[in-house]
Write a protein that holds these residues in place. Structure first.
Motif, PDB file in Angstrom:
ATOM      1  N   GLN A   2      -6.980 -63.467 -80.784  1.00 56.97           N
ATOM      2  CA  GLN A   2      -7.104 -64.550 -79.824  1.00 56.97           C
ATOM      3  C   GLN A   2      -5.752 -64.968 -79.248  1.00 56.97           C
ATOM      4  O   GLN A   2      -5.685 -65.617 -78.201  1.00 56.97           O
ATOM      5  CB  GLN A   2      -7.778 -65.757 -80.472  1.00 56.97           C
ATOM      6  N   HIS A   3      -4.653 -64.578 -79.931  1.00 57.87           N
ATOM      7  CA  HIS A   3      -3.324 -64.930 -79.445  1.00 57.87           C
ATOM      8  C   HIS A   3      -2.772 -63.887 -78.471  1.00 57.87           C
ATOM      9  O   HIS A   3      -1.755 -64.152 -77.814  1.00 57.87           O
ATOM     10  CB  HIS A   3      -2.352 -65.078 -80.621  1.00 57.87           C
ATOM     11  N   PHE A   4      -3.408 -62.726 -78.358  1.00 54.77           N
ATOM     12  CA  PHE A   4      -2.867 -61.662 -77.523  1.00 54.77           C
ATOM     13  C   PHE A   4      -2.759 -62.061 -76.048  1.00 54.77           C
ATOM     14  O   PHE A   4      -1.762 -61.742 -75.398  1.00 54.77           O
ATOM     15  CB  PHE A   4      -3.701 -60.395 -77.676  1.00 54.77           C
ATOM     16  N   PRO A   5      -3.773 -62.726 -75.466  1.00 51.14           N
ATOM     17  CA  PRO A   5      -3.645 -63.084 -74.049  1.00 51.14           C
ATOM     18  C   PRO A   5      -2.450 -63.986 -73.757  1.00 51.14           C
ATOM     19  O   PRO A   5      -1.675 -63.721 -72.829  1.00 51.14           O
ATOM     20  CB  PRO A   5      -4.979 -63.796 -73.750  1.00 51.14           C
ATOM     21  N   ILE A   6      -2.278 -65.047 -74.539  1.00 49.51           N
ATOM     22  CA  ILE A   6      -1.164 -65.952 -74.270  1.00 49.51           C
ATOM     23  C   ILE A   6       0.162 -65.264 -74.547  1.00 49.51           C
ATOM     24  O   ILE A   6       1.159 -65.485 -73.834  1.00 49.51           O
ATOM     25  CB  ILE A   6      -1.304 -67.257 -75.102  1.00 49.51           C
ATOM     26  N   LEU A   7       0.210 -64.413 -75.574  1.00 51.29           N
ATOM     27  CA  LEU A   7       1.451 -63.699 -75.878  1.00 51.29           C
ATOM     28  C   LEU A   7       1.811 -62.708 -74.770  1.00 51.29           C
ATOM     29  O   LEU A   7       2.992 -62.528 -74.446  1.00 51.29           O
ATOM     30  CB  LEU A   7       1.325 -62.971 -77.214  1.00 51.29           C
ATOM     31  N   SER A   8       0.813 -62.060 -74.188  1.00 48.75           N
ATOM     32  CA  SER A   8       1.086 -61.109 -73.101  1.00 48.75           C
ATOM     33  C   SER A   8       1.655 -61.804 -71.878  1.00 48.75           C
ATOM     34  O   SER A   8       2.496 -61.230 -71.151  1.00 48.75           O
ATOM     35  CB  SER A   8      -0.188 -60.349 -72.732  1.00 48.75           C
ATOM     36  N   ILE A   9       1.225 -63.040 -71.638  1.00 54.33           N
ATOM     37  CA  ILE A   9       1.744 -63.816 -70.515  1.00 54.33           C
ATOM     38  C   ILE A   9       3.136 -64.354 -70.828  1.00 54.33           C
ATOM     39  O   ILE A   9       4.080 -64.206 -70.035  1.00 54.33           O
ATOM     40  CB  ILE A   9       0.791 -64.984 -70.186  1.00 54.33           C
ATOM     41  N   VAL A  10       3.266 -64.977 -71.991  1.00 56.52           N
ATOM     42  CA  VAL A  10       4.537 -65.596 -72.382  1.00 56.52           C
ATOM     43  C   VAL A  10       5.639 -64.552 -72.480  1.00 56.52           C
ATOM     44  O   VAL A  10       6.804 -64.823 -72.142  1.00 56.52           O
ATOM     45  CB  VAL A  10       4.375 -66.358 -73.714  1.00 56.52           C
ATOM     46  N   THR A  11       5.312 -63.353 -72.937  1.00 53.23           N
ATOM     47  CA  THR A  11       6.311 -62.288 -73.062  1.00 53.23           C
ATOM     48  C   THR A  11       6.984 -61.998 -71.731  1.00 53.23           C
ATOM     49  O   THR A  11       8.204 -61.800 -71.652  1.00 53.23           O
ATOM     50  CB  THR A  11       5.660 -61.008 -73.611  1.00 53.23           C
TER      51      THR A  11
END
Length: 629
Positions: A2-11
């Motif tokens: 569930q953290h992958f979407p926000i991490l992909s953006i924040v990265t």
């Protein structure tokens, strides 16, 4: 996960931030940061394919863990269903390949630290837009995307027209953003929430006058971001002035963000595809866009500007198919959106390779480069065949589905126009191939050589993908397109997985029916009749193009300042490749009144283009109020 979407953006945003701190003085460091950020984002998004596309799950994430309280959304949420992930995959693939291409392509540019900062910001904004479940957050991402795009358009500000192109993008982009913001405010005034799942539930069978007004504003704003006609004038200048790696991003993911927003708007937020009037509106917009785009491309003498108009034209196919409002139509639209990213990105990279090797993309100044750049020539032909819809390349599959979807929906005239546009697309790329890669080579290009390997690798990857998505349509449809179609139509699941199981039934008093997604590939492997019709149209267009004759009196002559002479610049005789005349002089002569009108309409004056946007938005408002129940 569930953290992958926000991490992909924040990265991506973090990569932009780190580039400012650590990469401003060291080129190797900033390239390393850009490569790592784009790679991590790509991996994180691809890891979502199995749970979302294959297992049919939806990933949700509430920022700050602000979950709905008492059945009311008060926080910003990300909701990644198969539709959002489909466009997310398109975005991260474009980002990664464009970054690799940029390493050598921008080596002669100064201040490339700013290039990578802006590019990563643009990328993070696009990915944030397709993953967000909050309407206002979508507006925020549109603003970041717009201003990053303006900066990238003006990056090579020493080139003539770059600053003007950026200014046009800024003005028209700001108008589009203002429409999205006004529509968001209007919606909030009625439903008092910004969460798109909750908005969808509250607007079901509840389209008040304020909701219709908001719908018209949002549709106009997102149409401007997708560069559909007549919201398109900023696109050709921006695509031409920006570095080709950026043009690839504009065509591959920025306008796809606008397409995604339109699909989410009409299918999910407003349930508008239940209305025949909205279907007709999208079909009309799409058909006009693909026809005007291709006719304007026919008359261009610059490779990148020609590609820009073709990009507009191909988006017309997507919008038309989406407007058909059937499972087959939506499948055709999404498949073509994917293919457009591949073949148009490939062609823009080819244009970048040509510019890198020769310093120009002017068709009148080029010729014979296939002998010096054989790999680039082969790659170009794959892209040209793909965009023209020739088998076995990917453009044929999605265009075939568009033909079938429109024909089955009793829209035979639209089908014929779509076929004709494909023929005209092929005709224009015949001219491009002849002008750039074949014929006589100018003496100044005798020492030209193939571009570096780091530029060819992204081009070959996209060329291979153009072939794979053409010969394996069943696999592409099963694992990418079909789940996205199901997600777009399964509105009840979108609502419940964000707001809680049973929310849609609780609010609406009944469950939202899940439509069955039942479609075939429409006889892809039995295309004889359509290919015969395609061939007949190609012959007809060829006859018109070469038999109309050249009448110098009926066409404007060359002028000292050809800045806005988009359609009639002619060709110098020294390196002309088609019997001393432009291949399409006859066509221009026969359609001189149409081309004359288009020439006058595209004045290059931003005030005129802003007026187009406002006037068209007004038409949307009146149309929707009068014809949408």
């Amino acid at each position: 996960m569930q953290h992958f979407p926000i991490l992909s953006i924040v990265t991506l945003f973090l990569g932009a931030f780190l580039t400012v701190i650590f990469g401003s003085k060291n080129e190797t460091v900033r390239k390393f940061i850009a490569l790592v950020a784009s790679s991590i984002s790509l991996i994180l998004v691809l890891m979502l394919i199995k749970p979302v596309m294959i297992k049919n799950n939806v990933i949700q994430y509430w920022l700050g863990n602000w979950r709905p309280i008492h059945d009311w959304a008060i926080g910003i949420g990300l909701e990644v269903d198969a539709l959002g992930l489909f466009f997310g995959i398109i975005a991260v693939l474009t980002i990664f390949l464009s970054i690799i291409f940029s390493f050598k392509y921008t080596k002669k540019d100064s201040e490339t630290d700013k290039y990578y900062v802006l590019f990563l910001m643009l990328s993070g904004a696009v990915l944030g837009l397709v993953f967000t479940g909050d309407l206002f957050n979508m507006f925020v991402m549109i603003e970041i995307m717009t201003f990053a795009a303006v900066g990238l358009t003006a990056f090579r500000n020493y080139q003539e027209g770059a600053l003007e192109a950026a200014f046009k993008y800024l003005v028209l982009g700001s108008i589009g953003s203002s429409m999205v913001l006004a529509g968001t405010i209007t919606i909030y005034s009625q439903v008092h929430t910004l969460n798109m799942a909750q908005i969808s539930a509250l607007l079901f069978n509840n389209l008040t006058p304020s909701a219709l007004f908001a719908f018209a504003l949002l549709l106009a704003g997102f149409s401007l971001k997708a560069f559909v006609v007549p919201f398109h004038p900023a696109a050709p200048d921006a695509y031409m002035s920006a570095p080709s790696s950026v043009s690839m991003a504009f065509s591959g993911m920025v306008n796809k963000a606008g397409v995604y927003a339109i699909i989410r708007l009409v299918y999910v937020l407003f349930h508008a595809m239940d209305f025949k009037s909205v279907q007709i509106l999208l079909i009309i917009i799409g058909t006009i866009t693909m026809f005007i785009g291709v006719t304007m491309a026919l008359a261009q003498n610059d490779f990148k500007r020609l590609l820009a108009f073709h990009s507009i034209s191909q988006i017309g196919y997507v919008i038309t198919a989406v407007g058909v409002s059937t499972a087959l139509g939506l499948t055709a639209g999404l498949y073509h959106a994917l293919n457009h990213t591949l073949f148009k990105g490939l062609l823009f990279l080819t244009a970048g390779a040509i510019f890198y090797a020769t310093g120009t993309t002017d068709l009148n100044k080029l010729g014979g480069l296939a002998r010096k750049m054989p790999q680039t020539a082969a790659i170009f032909l794959i892209g040209a065949f793909s965009i023209s819809g020739l088998p076995p390349f990917n453009g044929f599959v999605s265009k075939w589905l568009v033909y079938q979807a429109t024909f089955q929906a009793n829209l035979a005239p639209v089908t014929i126009i779509a076929l004709l546009v494909s023929v005209m697309t092929l005709a224009s790329f015949i001219k491009v191939a002849q002008s750039i890669f074949f014929g006589q080579m100018p003496k100044e290009f005798e020492n030209v050589k193939e571009v570096p390997l780091s530029m060819r690798i992204p081009m070959w990857i996209m060329a291979i993908l153009c072939v794979i998505t053409g010969v394996l349509p069943n696999i592409v449809t099963k694992y990418l397109v079909s789940p996205a179609v199901t997600a777009a139509l399964n509105i009840g699941k979108y609502i419940d997985l964000m707001m809680g199981n049973g929310y849609s039934e609780k609010i609406l008093g009944k469950p939202i029916e899940i439509p069955a997604v039942d479609f075939t590939l429409a006889g892809y492997w039995d295309p004889i009749a359509w290919l015969v019709l395609f061939a007949l149209l190609l012959i007809a267009v060829t006859i018109v193009a070469v038999a109309g004759g050249f009448n110098a009196v009926s066409l404007p002559t060359e002028v000292d300042d050809p800045k806005y002479d988009v359609f009639f610049s002619g060709e110098a005789s020294e390196h002309s490749h088609v019997k001393g005349n432009d291949l399409f002089w006859g066509l221009k002569h026969d359609l001189r009144h149409y081309f004359g009108f288009m020439h006058d309409a595209h004045s290059g004056i931003i005030n005129d283009y802003a007026l187009w946007a406002i006037f068209t938005t007004t038409i949307f408002i009146v149309y929707i109020f009068l014809l949408v129940p």
